[in-house]
Design an enzyme around this catalytic site. Sequence first.
Site: not given
Length: 296
Positions: A199, A219
Site C-alpha cells: 500500500d 496516518i
Amino acid sequence: MPIDAARAVAAEPRSAEITWDHKDIQLYHLGLGAGTFQGQGQGQGQGSPATDPDELRYTLESRLHVLPSFATVAGAGMGVVGGLSAPGIDVDLAAVLHGGQTIRLHRPIPVRGRATSTSRVAAVYDKGKAAILVLRSEAADEDGPLWTSDAQIFVRGEGGFGGERGPSARAEQPDREPDRVVERAVREDQALLYRLSGDWNPLHADPEFAKLAGFDRPILHGLCTYGITLKAVVDTLLDGDVTRVRSYSTRFAGVVFPGETLRIRMWAAADRVQVSVTAVDRDDAPVLADTIVEFS
C-alpha cells in the site's frame, strides 16, 4: 462525473495471478509489530525478546503461521488497486479513505501460494457528501477458494448522484465489562514498514500529501490497525491458532498516528469475539468499531 456507478458495477471482473511465499508473510507480520511480544493483559506493554515462541510463529520461516488478514495485502493488494482503476471510477487518492473491511476465510492461507485473484466493484453507495465503493476480491488456487475480501472505500465529495445509501448496520457494544483488554504500542516507523507490503498511498508517509488530505501528519494504514487487532485477538483468546478464524469485519471509525498506543477491548462469545479499538493517547478516541471476529 468521476464515479459512474452503473458502469462500475456492470464492468467485467478483473483477474490476476498472485503469488506469495514466507518472505511476504514475514514482512507483513513485522509490519504489524510481530517480534515484540506485549503480553495479554492491560498494561502489559513492556515487551520481551523477539525470540519468544509466541512471536516466532509469525516471524520464523520454520514455524510460520499465516494471519488471515494477510489476504488484504496478498499480491500487493491487487483487489483494491484494481477496483480504484475500474471503468467508471476516477477518483483523487487524497479524497480516498478506507471505510471498512471484511474477510471471509474458506480455508487456512498457506505459507507459500499461487492463486487467481478476481476483483470487481460489487456496489457503489451514495452517502450524500461521499460515495462508498465496495471492492470485492476473491482468491482461489488449484484446490479451490481461499478467501473473499470486501473493502469499503470512502470517497469524499463524490456522493449526491442519487444512488442507494446502502446498509448501515451497527454492532451494539455489550452492556458489560470486556472479557479482555490489551494495549498495543504503534512504532513511529510502523507505517513506513507496513507500506512495503504494497500500500504505497503517500498519505501514510509524506507529510505534505497528508496535509493535502486534511491531516497534520501521516496516518497509519487502517489495514495495519486491522491486522494488529486480529493478531491481538488470536494471541489473547484463540490460543495463537490462526486457523480458527472464519471471518473478520470492521468499520474504520477514526485514524491512528504512528507512535500512539491502541487499547483493544474484547467481548467473547461461543463463536465470535466483538472488539472495539481506541487510541489511548487521545482520550480513547474511536479507531475501530463494529468489529467482529468469527471463529471455530
